[in-house]
Motif scaffolding. Sequence first.
Motif, PDB file in Angstrom:
ATOM      1  N   PHE A 223       0.758  -1.270   0.070  1.00  0.00           N
ATOM      2  CA  PHE A 223      -0.080  -0.095  -0.144  1.00  0.00           C
ATOM      3  C   PHE A 223       0.786   1.216  -0.202  1.00  0.00           C
ATOM      4  N   GLU A 224       2.101   1.026   0.678  1.00  0.00           N
ATOM      5  CA  GLU A 224       2.879   2.523   0.542  1.00  0.00           C
ATOM      6  C   GLU A 224       3.334   2.776  -0.872  1.00  0.00           C
ATOM      7  N   TYR A 225       3.746   1.655  -1.608  1.00  0.00           N
ATOM      8  CA  TYR A 225       4.188   1.635  -3.051  1.00  0.00           C
ATOM      9  C   TYR A 225       2.984   2.101  -3.772  1.00  0.00           C
ATOM     10  N   LEU A 226       1.803   1.361  -3.389  1.00  0.00           N
ATOM     11  CA  LEU A 226       0.640   1.668  -4.336  1.00  0.00           C
ATOM     12  C   LEU A 226       0.467   3.278  -4.367  1.00  0.00           C
ATOM     13  N   HIS A 227       0.487   3.882  -3.203  1.00  0.00           N
ATOM     14  CA  HIS A 227       0.096   5.216  -2.944  1.00  0.00           C
ATOM     15  C   HIS A 227       1.185   6.405  -3.606  1.00  0.00           C
ATOM     16  N   GLN A 228       2.344   5.779  -3.969  1.00  0.00           N
ATOM     17  CA  GLN A 228       3.392   6.531  -4.747  1.00  0.00           C
ATOM     18  C   GLN A 228       3.013   6.574  -6.273  1.00  0.00           C
ATOM     19  N   LEU A 229       2.123   5.551  -6.757  1.00  0.00           N
ATOM     20  CA  LEU A 229       2.020   5.450  -8.086  1.00  0.00           C
ATOM     21  C   LEU A 229       1.067   6.647  -8.571  1.00  0.00           C
ATOM     22  N   ARG A 230       1.480   7.208  -9.736  1.00  0.00           N
ATOM     23  CA  ARG A 230       0.699   8.466 -10.264  1.00  0.00           C
ATOM     24  C   ARG A 230       0.140   7.946 -11.615  1.00  0.00           C
ATOM     25  N   ARG A 231      -0.909   8.493 -12.010  1.00  0.00           N
ATOM     26  CA  ARG A 231      -1.414   8.037 -13.003  1.00  0.00           C
ATOM     27  C   ARG A 231      -0.580   8.509 -14.414  1.00  0.00           C
ATOM     28  N   THR A 232      -0.079   9.641 -14.300  1.00  0.00           N
ATOM     29  CA  THR A 232       0.576  10.223 -15.553  1.00  0.00           C
ATOM     30  C   THR A 232       1.932   9.130 -15.583  1.00  0.00           C
ATOM     31  N   THR A 233       2.502   8.839 -14.508  1.00  0.00           N
ATOM     32  CA  THR A 233       3.909   7.849 -14.679  1.00  0.00           C
ATOM     33  C   THR A 233       3.535   6.456 -15.162  1.00  0.00           C
ATOM     34  N   VAL A 234       2.117   5.878 -14.630  1.00  0.00           N
ATOM     35  CA  VAL A 234       1.948   4.547 -14.817  1.00  0.00           C
ATOM     36  C   VAL A 234       1.424   4.653 -16.560  1.00  0.00           C
ATOM     37  N   ILE A 235       0.854   5.582 -16.926  1.00  0.00           N
ATOM     38  CA  ILE A 235       0.467   5.750 -18.456  1.00  0.00           C
ATOM     39  C   ILE A 235       1.897   5.807 -19.357  1.00  0.00           C
ATOM     40  N   ALA A 236       2.754   6.710 -18.749  1.00  0.00           N
ATOM     41  CA  ALA A 236       4.167   6.312 -19.362  1.00  0.00           C
ATOM     42  C   ALA A 236       4.756   5.078 -19.399  1.00  0.00           C
TER      43      ALA A 236
END
Length: 258
Positions: free
Chosen positions: A91-104
């Motif tokens: 969950f700590e790592y999950l909350h670091q994921l941003r939509r813009t970076t995941v799309i990238a």
Amino acid sequence: MMPYETQQEQVTIPVSEDGTQIDAYLVRPQQPGRYPAVIVGMELFGVNPHIRDIAARVARLGYVAIAPNFYHRSLPGGFLPFGAEGRDQGFEYLHQLRRTTVIADLRAVMAFLQSRQEVSGRTGILGFSMGGHIAYLAATQFDIAACACFYGGWITNTDIELGRPEPTITLTPGIAQHGGRLVYFAGALDHAVTREQRELLAGALEDAHVRHEMVLYPDAQHGFFCEQRETFHEASRDDAWQRVQALFAEELHEPGPA
């Protein structure tokens, strides 16, 4: 049809937007030829042996399967153990994921697949829980012909950064615009995907005229696909896997000459 013999390798994929490198697990048929590609979206625990096993299963069906580590900026080359400690870290790592970076990241993975000489045809995606959310998001943004979304969470709200600034469900028309077909799998006993959320998803897919199916297993909980979790439900897993195989067979292979 006999399963394909496969070979696997670790690959790194550059992300041009921020100069990072995605580490990913790639499995492909050994037999020379060109095959459709399938992206495997990891759970909260990362690209662990369970996710690698799913990629291998997909490859044995005759696809080039790749499981990217979407935690590569914070946990390069690693994964988390099942259990409470791994879940908390996840969950700590999950909350670091941003939509813009995941799309990238997804854009980089799509480009990588298209550059491989053994890849041809259409692209599919298969994702679980957090990876189900990523699979749904990918289908709204890219030419994903087939999306198998297993108990994808937080799609209808803004509780995580992947669901911001607007909930991912609002992007649903993009799936139809890209011509994709989506199958959403969930258990009726799932604590993380409520009946209300499932109904919201079904309504959004219907309103957007997405080709879709909602598959509900009455005796299944969250994580029912994973043999290594207490919530594993064999009958539901087996039925879902048959449906995934049919989805990919129907949508990922280019039609032959008339």
